[in-house]
Every structure is written in structure tokens, then in C-alpha cells.
Write an enzyme that holds these catalytic residues in place. Sequence first.
Site, PDB file in Angstrom:
ATOM      1  CE  LYS A   1      -4.418  -1.351   1.343  1.00 44.61           C
ATOM      2  NZ  LYS A   1      -5.701  -1.284   2.377  1.00 44.61           N
TER       3      LYS A   1
ATOM      4  NE  ARG B   1      -8.253  -7.589   0.001  1.00 43.45           N
ATOM      5  CZ  ARG B   1      -7.854  -7.133  -0.993  1.00 43.45           C
ATOM      6  NH1 ARG B   1      -7.157  -6.144  -0.780  1.00 43.45           N
ATOM      7  NH2 ARG B   1      -8.519  -6.886  -2.357  1.00 43.45           N
TER       8      ARG B   1
END
Length: 285
Positions: A220, A254
Amino acid sequence: MLRLGRRDVGEDLLIMAIVNRTPDSFYDRGATFAREEALRRVDEVVAEGADIVDIGGVKAAPGTEVDVREEIDRTASFVAEIRERHPDMIISVDTWRREVGREACRAGADLLNDAWGGTDPGLAEVAAEFGVGLVCTHAGGLPPRTRPHRVEYDDVMADVIARTTALARRAVDVGVDPERILIDPGHDFGKNTWHSLEVTRRLDEMVATGWPVLVSLSNKDFVGESLGLPVDERVFGTLAVSAVCAWQGARVFRAHNVAPTRQVLDMVAVTRGVREPVRTVRSLA
């Protein structure tokens, strides 16, 4: 107790492998958009140790509009194929729409991963109807597929806990099994990098609520901005924050990079004393 699909999770740390049926994903740039490539990737992540496969039909960032019918076409029939191919796999669908959730559940999904914080309250009712799990995520009140702009919080973790636990309680109220609910702080969603880093440092406060915590950290922007690295060079940073979150008690991770994440989580579990080492002969033979 956390229950997903037919599995009672116990103290296991689970990997939710990302397989996106989108042509424009931020990380893989559409590598698994085609059906055959997506199926190959599912087989690969299962072999690498994934516990959950998370299927997405719309990228999180702004981009080309994907209507309900198109999202269903990308996800529901694919869920059915995975279910036939891997009968015991926990299958998740990343959606905020009740219509998509319903068709995914009919096809065999076990978990609805609502990354946009209950934008469609009917999604929780679908989870209740089909007896599946639900991920309740903090997105700072933003509508789907929008980026935060100069967002501010008096206390970001207080806001995260208040919103996610409220979503979890509402899900229970409409009939979702409380043992099938997870909460997610939503790194980067409705947050700048400072917020995501603070949420990471204080993740034990979410864990202390008693709800199982899922984290979606993989490659991210907060990792990239912290290290000054592009998206294809963020694996080590992702593994570092994964270890931090695992040590504090996160349960589901995740991830794009399954094999190295599995090693990190297993090492944390061994260090915490909730998993035995594979072999111990040093100084004993």
C-alpha cells in the site's frame, strides 16, 4: 472463536490471498483479469499456503465505472469455479454492493469483504441471509472509490474503533453470526500515511475490542511513502508491518505475496509461543 466457511480458526493466523478480476489493479495491472490466468493464480496461492482467496471485481481507486452487472460477471461465476476446484477453500468476495454479495453467496462465497465501511447497509443483511462472514472496515465515511483529501481526525484509532465496532454490532443485530465477523482498520482508506502508521502502532487497541482483526497492508501507499519506493518494491516493507500487526494480535492478513507472508506469520506465531517450531535439534543432539 472465529469461524470462516467450515473452519474453526482457533489461534491460527490466516492469509487472505488477493486475486483481482480487474484490468486495472494498482499492483498486478490486470494480470489476473483473464479467467485462465485468475484460475492459475488461485491454484498457485493455495499451493503457497493461502487460507482464504479474496476475489475483487472493482479496483478500489477511482477509474472506469464498473456497474453491478459487470461486477457480478467478474466475480460470481468465478467463485463457483473456485468452489468446484478447491472445495474446502474459504472464498471471500471484495464488494460493497448487496446485489454482488447475494450472487457471490449463491455461487458459494463464505465471506463478504466490505472495504467501504457499510456504504450499502444491505450487504450485512445478505451475509445474515446466507450465514456467511462479514468484514467491517473503516473508510472514514468516504464513498466507494474515492481518495482521502486532507482528512483529519482528533484521534484516528478512536474513530477506527468506533466505526468498525458499530458496523459489527449492527451486523449482529441483523442476524450475522458474531463468530463470523472481522473488523479492519482500513489502512490508506480515508487516511494519510501518518494515520496508517499510527493505526499500525496502536493495533492492539483494536484487538482489545474482542473482534478478530483483519489487516490489508499489501504494497500500500503508506508503505511506499514511508520508504520512498514504487509499488513493485514494497514487499519487504509490507512484511515488516505484517509482523508488527501479527505480534499485536491481528488474525487475518490480506496479501499479494503469499509465500513470504506465510513465513513471517509462522515465525511470529512460533516466537509468541502459539505454534511449535518445525524441528528443534540445535544443542539437543
